[in-house]
Write a protein that holds these residues in place. Structure first.
Motif, PDB file in Angstrom:
ATOM      1  N   TYR A  77      21.818 -21.125  -6.481  1.00 22.27           N
ATOM      2  CA  TYR A  77      22.879 -22.051  -6.871  1.00 22.27           C
ATOM      3  C   TYR A  77      22.768 -22.387  -8.359  1.00 22.27           C
ATOM      4  N   GLN A 120      16.396 -29.584  -2.801  1.00 15.10           N
ATOM      5  CA  GLN A 120      15.847 -30.212  -1.599  1.00 15.10           C
ATOM      6  C   GLN A 120      16.814 -30.213  -0.418  1.00 15.10           C
ATOM      7  N   THR A 121      18.093 -30.073  -0.681  1.00 21.70           N
ATOM      8  CA  THR A 121      19.073 -30.292   0.389  1.00 21.70           C
ATOM      9  C   THR A 121      19.883 -29.061   0.804  1.00 21.70           C
ATOM     10  N   MET A 122      19.947 -28.048  -0.031  1.00 15.09           N
ATOM     11  CA  MET A 122      20.748 -26.865   0.306  1.00 15.09           C
ATOM     12  C   MET A 122      19.897 -25.832   1.042  1.00 15.09           C
ATOM     13  N   PRO A 123      20.545 -24.994   1.842  1.00 15.53           N
ATOM     14  CA  PRO A 123      19.807 -23.914   2.512  1.00 15.53           C
ATOM     15  C   PRO A 123      19.362 -22.863   1.499  1.00 15.53           C
ATOM     16  N   LYS A 163      11.157 -24.292  -2.786  1.00 15.94           N
ATOM     17  CA  LYS A 163      12.187 -24.984  -3.574  1.00 15.94           C
ATOM     18  C   LYS A 163      11.895 -24.756  -5.052  1.00 15.94           C
ATOM     19  N   THR A 223      15.088 -21.583  -1.951  1.00 12.41           N
ATOM     20  CA  THR A 223      16.277 -22.252  -2.469  1.00 12.41           C
ATOM     21  C   THR A 223      16.065 -22.354  -3.969  1.00 12.41           C
ATOM     22  N   MET A 240      17.797 -32.422  -6.565  1.00 10.60           N
ATOM     23  CA  MET A 240      18.376 -32.820  -5.282  1.00 10.60           C
ATOM     24  C   MET A 240      18.972 -31.618  -4.548  1.00 10.60           C
ATOM     25  N   VAL A 241      19.661 -30.748  -5.263  1.00  9.70           N
ATOM     26  CA  VAL A 241      20.245 -29.554  -4.639  1.00  9.70           C
ATOM     27  C   VAL A 241      19.136 -28.691  -4.040  1.00  9.70           C
TER      28      VAL A 241
END
Length: 160
Positions: free
Chosen positions: A135, A128-131, A75, A99, A125-126
């Motif tokens: 981004y 931690q949560t997106m594949p 991450k 990510t 947050m992105v």
């Protein structure tokens, strides 16, 4: 879980000296922002360089890519100037197992009404949560770097 923060400069870290817009890129603001927010997540920091994004070269992007590839963590959040953020995001596509989220600010983090705090929180947050993928987290949205642009007149990112 940890989210590695890589800083490259940009408006988020700018320090202004006078009304004539004399500035330099200061120390990374991300650690201060995360500490003030009470973030307990492990966030190792790599201060890669301190540049306005208009001064970032393809050699700098190659160094950034190599640095990301060498990280054991999956991450990654990159603080980056907004003018060439999408270009850098496209350059970083295709790194497997990561990510990667680029974020920046329209106003320096030191400014009272800066968007830096919100955008950094969103980027963490992105991450931690997106594949896996690349981004951009700006203005409360998540963008594909190949499908967004900075709208200078409106001071925001938009899909294209």
């Amino acid at each position: 879980m940890s989210v590695t923060i890589i800083t490259t400069g940009g408006t988020i870290d700018k320090i202004y000296y006078d009304a004539k817009n004399d500035y330099h890129i200061g120390q990374p603001q991300a650690p201060k922002i995360l500490a003030r927010a009470g973030v307990t997540l492990d966030t190792p920091l790599i201060s890669l360089f301190r540049k306005d994004s208009l001064d970032i070269t393809d050699e700098d992007r190659a160094l950034l890519r190599k640095t990301i590839e060498q990280q054991s963590g999956k991450k990654i959040v990159i603080t980056h100037g907004t003018d060439t953020m999408a270009k850098t995001g496209v350059f970083l596509k295709g790194i497997p197992g990561k990510t990667i989220v680029l974020m920046g600010a329209m106003y320096p983090a030191e400014f009272r009404d800066s968007d830096a705090v919100f955008n950094l929180g969103a980027a963490v947050m992105v991450a931690q949560t997106m594949p896996e993928g690349v981004y951009i987290a700006m203005n409360g949205r998540v963008f594909d770097p190949a499908k967004c642009v900075k709208n200078v007149a409106e001071n925001r990112f938009e899909e294209i």
